[in-house]
Structures are given as structure tokens and as C-alpha cells.
Scaffold this active site. Structure first.
Site, PDB file in Angstrom:
ATOM      1  CG  ASP A 257      15.952 -18.407   4.436  1.00 44.68           C
ATOM      2  OD1 ASP A 257      14.987 -17.690   4.646  1.00 44.68           O
ATOM      3  OD2 ASP A 257      16.023 -19.532   4.676  1.00 44.68           O
TER       4      ASP A 257
ATOM      5  CD  GLU B 155       5.596 -25.239  13.264  1.00 44.20           C
ATOM      6  OE1 GLU B 155       4.951 -25.123  14.084  1.00 44.20           O
ATOM      7  OE2 GLU B 155       6.583 -25.312  12.959  1.00 44.20           O
TER       8      GLU B 155
ATOM      9  CB  VAL C  82      10.963 -22.222  11.809  1.00 42.15           C
ATOM     10  CG1 VAL C  82      12.349 -22.826  12.138  1.00 42.15           C
ATOM     11  CG2 VAL C  82      10.971 -20.760  12.233  1.00 42.15           C
TER      12      VAL C  82
ATOM     13  CE  LYS D  85      13.942 -20.870   6.659  1.00 39.58           C
ATOM     14  NZ  LYS D  85      14.235 -21.485   5.409  1.00 39.58           N
TER      15      LYS D  85
END
Ligand SMILES: NC(=O)c1ccc[n+]([C@@H]2O[C@H](COP(=O)([O-])OP(=O)(O)OC[C@H]3O[C@@H](n4cnc5c(N)ncnc54)[C@H](OP(=O)(O)O)[C@@H]3O)[C@@H](O)[C@H]2O)c1
Length: 410
Positions: A192, A120, A123, A196
Site C-alpha cells: 500500500d 488527492e 496518497v 502511494k
């Protein structure tokens, strides 16, 4: 209650955070049995007997059933996670780069050994995106996910806009506040955020998209000229990650792009280092998740939630599957492009050029065309690309009218 023995990899921002949280909450019945780090010479805010530099002190300890991997090296993290899963240990990780690159093999290994693999925190930190996609939105009715998933770039853009400062000053301020790394490339170049949205796309649509199909443009080319343009038109600029499907459920877009955000849009409320995600559905219209995407305790909170989920054998179900996707359909978009004429492509070959401005400082075109063609023509730091708020403008108009309605009712 049975005690859960954890093997922790990493004692940095997040690792030390989860250690302190668990120290303060003995009632959770979770004990950190061993911490593996890289540099033994560093001073640690925990008993030295816990520390080791030998991964096998965790991986070969039969009393440890849960590995919490919080290191900053994606390759080493992959080795640790895979080894742990193959040893029949459950794994919690926050390493989005590692997870985005290796998700299918990690999921397959976790399934084969009937253990949990949870992430969890990877993201949007404390914002519960994955568990919501897995549990609440586990139907086929999601149409899109769109949002601000990187706090460093949001901090930089917010400060460029609010304080009228150049990109380099805003980046320096983000670094001073600890929101950006000393080498910020992964954040400011958009990778990045791409990692995600690639992970979120698996949980939303069952699609594990080839990295080369993600349209990525970071914020390094955004200048004060672009900010001024946005202000004059009533927009702010945000780095927006999106994935969407068409009515047949076919993926039409997965992207990370600077985008103009109009007034009354919920993402306009997401400033500084905060994250905000809109999940669009056929029945729900849009729902908004907002919160801290990084930082010691917000990220530790997501890791803690995964530890708690592990205690009741929670596993992601991946109900929509994990299909490898090597091609994504295209969408039409309208974009603002600022460029130096000597180094720019012929934009009329890419789409319909509506406007062309030339000032002493810049050349700007507004083009409508294939988003894939526009993004590929605008690679590099010398061209600034900002997408206009289409194709969901209709929904945004609805929001605007809702706002007016709310005023009318009150
Ligand atoms: N920071 C956040 O707000 C945030 C938010 C969401 C996700 N994440 C993710 O969480 C993870 C950890 O981030 P962080 O900010 O806590 O990193 P960090 O502060 O840089 O700490 C990294 C830790 O990893 C250890 N380490 C590095 N390589 C190792 C190896 N091969 N074996 C064992 N330990 C190793 C380091 O050991 P030494 O202490 O000995 O150097 C250090 O303790 C990353 O994947 C990051 O992307 C972070």
C-alpha cells in the site's frame, strides 16, 4: 450557481462519508444523482431510490459530468474510471492500487477528452500531498520525499514500541480499531505504501517507476527483539517510504523499508494511525506535512477538496512529465539484519559487515552496502531488515542542533 451532478461508485467507509458531508453542505451546490454499489441487499443510510448495481446508470447518464469512484476493487475501479473518462466525464478516485498500476493510460485518456482526473485522497488521505507537489513544489528543486504513508503499519509499530507487545497482538488491535483490514497483507507487506510513493514520485520528479524497481520490505518480520534493540539505541522503528534524486535529477531510490528513526526527527512525532511526509528541497531543506491518512471523514475531506477543484476545471499539469522508469540508480545504506543462520545468505558477499551479534534468540549483522543488494537478500518473513538513518543523517544532526539552539534562545 450551477449544480454539479455526481455519480458515486461505492457506499462504504469513504463513499458514505462523502455522501453525508454533501448532505450537510447543500450550499456547495453538489448533488449525488446516483450511487452504484455491489450488494443490493445491504441496508443503506440513504434513500433507496439513489442506489443501483448497474454501472451504466451513471456511465450513460448525460446529466452526470463527474464520477466519484470509491470502491475497494482495483480492477473494477479501473474499468469504471477508464470508461467514465472515455465518455467525457471527469473522475475523482481514492484507489491508490488502481492509480499506481494504470496512471499513464488514465492521464492520457483524461487529456484526450479534456476532463479532470483527480486523486488527492489516494496518497495520505486528508494530507494534501499531491496538490502541494503539483502547485507549490512545481519546480525542479525537490530532492526527496520521505515519510510514513500507511496508518495501519504505523499503528502496529507504535503500539509494539509503546506497550511492548508482540506484532501479532498489535496487528489484532489495529484490526479491532478498524485501522487494518481482516486481510492486512497489502498494508503490512508494504505494498500500500509502495503504491502511494509510486504515485507521489510522478508528481515530485515526473518519474513513473516500474513496480519491480521499488525496494519493498514490510513489517511482518519485526519482532520484540528488534524493538528492544531500537529502544536501547534511542530509536523507534517506522515503515518509511522514500523517493529521492541525485544532484543531476536522476532517481536514486524509491523504497518502502522499516527504518530506525532517531530522537528529534519530525517523523518521530507521527504515531498511531497518523501519516507524516517530509518534502526535501534544495532551497527549503525539509518541510513537514502531517495528518490523518485514512478514516471516513479525513478521506472524505480530500475527496471534497477534489470536487471543489473540479468545479473550477482544475487538472493536474504534470509539469515534470510522466517518464516511464525501468531502472533506478542505487544508494549505499547501513542496515540491521536479524536472521536464522541456517536460512541466511552470506552477508559478507553483500557489503561490509561491521558487527555480528549472536544471542540465544537471534543472530544480527550490521551491514553497509548496496541497498538493492541488501533488500533482495532479505526477502521473506524469516529475515528482519531495518535501515539506519542514512544518508540524510547530516540533516537530522542539524535538526538536533536546531533543537539545542531553540533551548538556548529561550
Ligand atoms: N477507508 C479509508 O480510510 C481510505 C483511505 C484512503 C483511500 N481509500 C480508498 O478508497 C476506496 C474505498 O475504500 P473504503 O474503505 O470506503 O471501502 P469499503 O468500505 O470496503 O467500501 C467499498 C464499497 O465499494 C463497493 N463496491 C465494491 N465493488 C464494487 C463494484 N464492482 N461496483 C460497485 N461498487 C462496488 C462496495 O459495495 P457494497 O456496499 O455493496 O458491498 C462498497 O460500498 C478504496 O480504493 C480505498 O483504497 C480508503
Amino acid at each position: 450557481m450551477q449544480t454539479v451532478n455526481i455519480g458515486l461508485f461505492g457506499f462504504g467507509v469513504v463513499g458514505e462519508g462523502i455522501y453525508h458531508v454533501l448532505q450537510q453542505k447543500p450550499q456547495l451546490g453538489v448533488r449525488i444523482q446516483r450511487i452504484v454499489i455491489k450488494h443490493p441487499e445491504k441496508n443503506r443510510n440513504a434513500p433507496s431510490v439513489l442506489f443501483s448495481t448497474d454501472a451504466n446508470t451513471i456511465l450513460q447518464d448525460a446529466d452526470i459530468a463527474l464520477v466519484v469512484e470509491l470502491i475497494d476493487d482495483a480492477d473494477a475501479a479501473f474499468d469504471i474510471a477508464l470508461h467514465a473518462l472515455r465518455s467525457g466525464k471527469s473522475v475523482i478516485s481514492a484507489n491508490k492500487k488502481m492509480i499506481a498500476a494504470h496512471l499513464p493510460i488514465l492521464v492520457e485518456t483524461a487529456r484526450a477528452h479534456e476532463v479532470s482526473f483527480l486523486y488527492e485522497a489516494a496518497v495520505c488521505g486528508s494530507v494534501p500531498v499531491i496538490r502541494n507537489l503539483e502547485e507549490y513544489f512545481d519546480n525542479d528543486l525537490i530532492t526527496h520525499i520521505t515519510g510514513i504513508v500507511n496508518g495501519s503499519t504505523n499503528f502496529i509499530l507504535t503500539h509494539m514500541h509503546k506497550k511492548s507487545i508482540p506484532y501479532s497482538t498489535a496487528l489484532q488491535q489495529a484490526q479491532e480499531k478498524g485501522y487494518a483490514e481482516s486481510n492486512p497483507a497489502l498494508d503490512v507487506e508494504g505494498w500500500d505504501a509502495a503504491n502511494k510513493i509510486r504515485i507521489a514520485c510522478v508528481h515530485a520528479f515526473g518519474a513513473y517507476v516500474d513496480a519491480k524497481c521499488i525496494l519493498v520490505k514490510g513489517i511482518t518480520a519485526i519482532s520484540d527483539f528488534d524493538i528492544q534493540y531500537a529502544k536501547e539505541k534511542g530509536y523507534v522503528i517506522k515503515l518509511i517510504a522514500t523517493c529521492s534524486v541525485d544532484a543531476d535529477g536522476v532517481l536514486t531510490e524509491i523504497s518502502v523499508l522499516p527504518t530506525f528513526i532517531p530522537r528529534y526527527h519530525p517523523l518521530r512525532l507521527t504515531n498511531d494511525a497518523f501519516n507524516g511526509i517530509l518534502i526535501g528541497g534544495q532551497l527549503t531543506d525539509e518541510q513537514f506535512l502531517y495528518g490523518k491518512g485514512a478514516g471516513r471523514y479525513p478521506t472524505a475531506s480530500a475527496v471534497l477538496s477534489d470536487i471543489s477543484a473540479y468545479t473550477y476545471q482544475y487538472r493536474y499539469a504534470y509539469k515534470k512529465g510522466i517518464q516511464k522508469v525501468h531502472e533506478v540508480r542505487d544508494v549505499k545504506a547501513t542496515c540491521y539484519i536479524r536472521f536464522q543462520p541456517q536460512s541466511a545468505p552470506d552477508f559478507s558477499q553483500i557489503g561490509e559487515v561491521h558487527e555480528y551479534y549472536r544471542t540465544a534468540k537471534a543472530h544480527v549483522v550490521i551491514v553497509t552496502g548496496s541497498l538493492q543488494a541488501i533488500v533482495s537478500a532479505c526477502a521473506g518473513n524469516h529475515i528482519s531488515l531495518i535501515r539506519f538513518p542514512e544518508p540524510v543523517a547530516a540533516q537530522w544532526k542539524t535538526l538536533e542542533s536546531l533543537q539545542e539552539e531553540a533551548v538556548y534562545v529561550s
